[in-house]
Design an enzyme around this catalytic site. Structure first.
Site, PDB file in Angstrom:
ATOM      1  N   ARG A  42       0.850  -1.210   0.000  1.00  0.00           N
ATOM      2  CA  ARG A  42       0.000   0.000   0.000  1.00  0.00           C
ATOM      3  C   ARG A  42       0.882   1.255   0.000  1.00  0.00           C
ATOM      4  O   ARG A  42       0.524   2.286  -0.544  1.00  0.00           O
ATOM      5  CB  ARG A  42      -0.959   0.002   1.196  1.00  0.00           C
ATOM      6  CG  ARG A  42      -1.673   1.346   1.394  1.00  0.00           C
ATOM      7  CD  ARG A  42      -2.991   1.232   2.157  1.00  0.00           C
ATOM      8  NE  ARG A  42      -2.890   0.496   3.404  1.00  0.00           N
ATOM      9  CZ  ARG A  42      -2.301   0.937   4.522  1.00  0.00           C
ATOM     10  NH1 ARG A  42      -1.715   2.121   4.553  1.00  0.00           N
ATOM     11  NH2 ARG A  42      -2.262   0.178   5.604  1.00  0.00           N
ATOM     12  N   TYR A  94     -14.901  18.102 -15.746  1.00  0.00           N
ATOM     13  CA  TYR A  94     -15.309  16.701 -15.891  1.00  0.00           C
ATOM     14  C   TYR A  94     -16.408  16.409 -14.860  1.00  0.00           C
ATOM     15  O   TYR A  94     -16.206  16.627 -13.669  1.00  0.00           O
ATOM     16  CB  TYR A  94     -14.103  15.786 -15.675  1.00  0.00           C
ATOM     17  CG  TYR A  94     -14.475  14.322 -15.621  1.00  0.00           C
ATOM     18  CD1 TYR A  94     -14.847  13.634 -16.776  1.00  0.00           C
ATOM     19  CD2 TYR A  94     -14.475  13.629 -14.418  1.00  0.00           C
ATOM     20  CE1 TYR A  94     -15.210  12.311 -16.721  1.00  0.00           C
ATOM     21  CE2 TYR A  94     -14.833  12.290 -14.357  1.00  0.00           C
ATOM     22  CZ  TYR A  94     -15.200  11.641 -15.512  1.00  0.00           C
ATOM     23  OH  TYR A  94     -15.562  10.314 -15.449  1.00  0.00           O
ATOM     24  N   ASP A 165      -5.848  19.084 -15.079  1.00  0.00           N
ATOM     25  CA  ASP A 165      -6.321  17.793 -15.587  1.00  0.00           C
ATOM     26  C   ASP A 165      -5.990  17.778 -17.081  1.00  0.00           C
ATOM     27  O   ASP A 165      -6.633  18.459 -17.881  1.00  0.00           O
ATOM     28  CB  ASP A 165      -7.826  17.667 -15.329  1.00  0.00           C
ATOM     29  CG  ASP A 165      -8.408  16.330 -15.808  1.00  0.00           C
ATOM     30  OD1 ASP A 165      -7.740  15.644 -16.600  1.00  0.00           O
ATOM     31  OD2 ASP A 165      -9.535  15.996 -15.387  1.00  0.00           O
ATOM     32  N   LYS A 190      -7.690   6.502 -19.658  1.00  0.00           N
ATOM     33  CA  LYS A 190      -7.896   6.990 -21.016  1.00  0.00           C
ATOM     34  C   LYS A 190      -6.665   6.705 -21.882  1.00  0.00           C
ATOM     35  O   LYS A 190      -6.340   5.561 -22.093  1.00  0.00           O
ATOM     36  CB  LYS A 190      -8.278   8.466 -20.967  1.00  0.00           C
ATOM     37  CG  LYS A 190      -9.331   8.796 -19.879  1.00  0.00           C
ATOM     38  CD  LYS A 190     -10.676   8.114 -20.101  1.00  0.00           C
ATOM     39  CE  LYS A 190     -11.630   8.171 -18.911  1.00  0.00           C
ATOM     40  NZ  LYS A 190     -11.879   9.493 -18.354  1.00  0.00           N
TER      41      LYS A 190
HETATM   42  C1  LIG Z   1     -12.274  10.026 -17.157  1.00  0.00           C
HETATM   43  C2  LIG Z   1     -11.846  11.345 -16.699  1.00  0.00           C
HETATM   44  C3  LIG Z   1     -11.631  11.610 -15.325  1.00  0.00           C
HETATM   45  C4  LIG Z   1     -11.890  10.580 -14.251  1.00  0.00           C
HETATM   46  O1  LIG Z   1     -11.060   9.460 -14.374  1.00  0.00           O
HETATM   47  P1  LIG Z   1     -11.480   7.976 -13.891  1.00  0.00           P
HETATM   48  O2  LIG Z   1     -10.294   7.164 -14.234  1.00  0.00           O
HETATM   49  O3  LIG Z   1     -12.731   7.612 -14.637  1.00  0.00           O
HETATM   50  O4  LIG Z   1     -11.737   8.054 -12.430  1.00  0.00           O
HETATM   51  C5  LIG Z   1     -11.201  12.875 -14.977  1.00  0.00           C
HETATM   52  N1  LIG Z   1     -10.999  13.845 -15.890  1.00  0.00           N
HETATM   53  C6  LIG Z   1     -11.191  13.623 -17.201  1.00  0.00           C
HETATM   54  C7  LIG Z   1     -10.943  14.731 -18.173  1.00  0.00           C
HETATM   55  C8  LIG Z   1     -11.626  12.377 -17.643  1.00  0.00           C
HETATM   56  O5  LIG Z   1     -11.842  12.180 -18.954  1.00  0.00           O
END
Ligand SMILES: *Cc1c(COP(=O)(O)O)cnc(C)c1O
Length: 368
Positions: A42, A94, A165, A190
């Site tokens: 962890r 998001y 982000d 992604k």
């Molecule tokens: C998918 C996404 C998230 C969240 O990520 P998860 O892996 O689904 O928790 C945050 N910001 C953006 C721009 C995203 O496309």
């Protein structure tokens, strides 16, 4: 090391005397006590460490911390903030993170959701207790572009931390730390994972300061850590990330151009198009325009659904960044949202043959 070399070698630390070319998956939850060894998975794990190393290298950061999802990564930033903090976030943040702030952090954090393409609106929202400016660029689903350098300069003047982000861009097309951001966040689900089979997230820091230590504590003690399997496969995926991104972007550019000239299409949102509002800033802060685009067909939400149903190579599903093309009518997922037409379609362009993709869109749009 240049980008492609970092991607191949940056996440492959091996200290095994049998010299495997590829770092093995270390499943062990615990490690034999000795000087300098890891202690417990962890807290740290060799595969997680390799993922953190390669992502930190790709983003020109000082360190990285991996989490079990993108939301868990962002959650760690919000948890690390002091009580009664105020933050400024995008009005088109998001939706999962917007909901996290509004539901889970409502007693701790005050938020102003602001149009980040207008720096004067950001300046007007700054309060004495503003601790964090959260940027997301390109944004979802209109691919709005925020000027990371300008916004970071403004934040710095006011002693405010900046997190970005950068999920839609990937480290291949955008390095926010080099533009002044303090933290970068990715949903590894992604483009980083790239094959629609892993949920993960990561934070990268510009410097190892006390706030970063706070985030490390959230990671180790909050415990939303990724598994050795997931981090192994993320390192494997990252080796091809630079080439995948080039393919996504090349296909997306051709599709954007095709749709833009189509009589059944009302409007296309892609930062690579010269008429896109954010094109100028995207050209200066990104090394490519990415694989995401949205468009509005001439017709109703029902027509948009019928068009999507006709397609063969675009799967009607949410998420993005995988090698396979995905498509969705966005308001099915995030609900009816002001400023986003109900018939708006979002596309994650995959790396299939462009001729096949265009042919599929052509047959889908025929009859509208
Ligand atoms: C998918 C996404 C998230 C969240 O990520 P998860 O892996 O689904 O928790 C945050 N910001 C953006 C721009 C995203 O496309």
């Amino acid at each position: 090391m240049k980008l492609e070399t970092k991607a191949v070698h940056g996440g492959n630390q091996v200290s095994d005397p049998t010299k495997p070319v590829i770092q093995p998956i270390t499943l062990s939850s615990t490690f034999g006590h000795q000087e300098d060894s890891m202690v417990y998975s962890r807290l740290d794990n060799p595969n997680r460490k390799s993922l953190e190393n390669v992502m930190s290298a790709l983003e020109n950061g000082a360190d990285a911390a991996a989490f079990s999802s993108g939301n868990a990564a962002a959650n760690a930033v919000f948890q690390a903030l002091p009580a009664d903090a105020h933050i400024i976030a995008p009005d088109d943040m998001y939706h999962g993170l917007k909901t996290l702030l509004l539901n889970v952090f409502k007693h701790k954090i005050a938020v102003d959701f602001v149009d980040l393409t207008k720096p004067e609106s950001v300046a007007a929202a700054i309060r004495t207790n503003t601790r964090l400016l959260w940027i997301e660029t390109p944004s979802n689903p209109l691919l709005k572009i925020s000027d990371i350098q300008t916004l970071s300069g403004l934040a710095k003047e006011n002693g405010i931390m900046v997190a970005c982000d950068s999920t839609f861009a990937s480290p291949v097309f955008q390095q926010p730390i080099s533009l002044g951001a303090d933290l970068v966040m990715h949903s590894n689900t992604k483009y980083i994972g790239g094959h629609s089979d892993i949920i993960g997230g990561i934070l990268i820091t510009k410097e190892q300061n006390s706030f970063w230590q706070q985030i490390r504590d959230v990671q180790a003690l909050g415990g939303a850590v990724p598994s050795p399997f997931d981090t192994y496969f993320l390192c494997r995926s990252i080796k091809t990330l630079p080439y995948r991104m080039q393919a996504h972007a090349a296909n997306a550019a051709k599709i954007a151009e095709y749709l833009n000239g189509h009589q059944s299409v009302e409007k296309v949102y892609y930062p690579g198009l010269t008429e896109h509002e954010g094109h100028r800033i995207a050209s200066s802060q990104m090394q490519g325009f990415g694989g995401m685009l949205s468009f509005v067909i001439k017709g109703t939400a029902d027509d948009a659904d019928k068009f999507i149903d006709k397609l063969r190579y675009f799967t009607n599903a949410t998420s993005l960044g995988g090698v396979e093309s995905l498509i969705e009518r966005r308001s099915r997922v995030q609900g009816v949202t002001p400023g986003i037409p109900e018939q708006l379609i979002r596309m994650s362009v995959g790396i299939e043959n462009i001729g096949d993709l265009l042919e599929d869109l052509e047959q889908g749009l025929s009859g509208f």
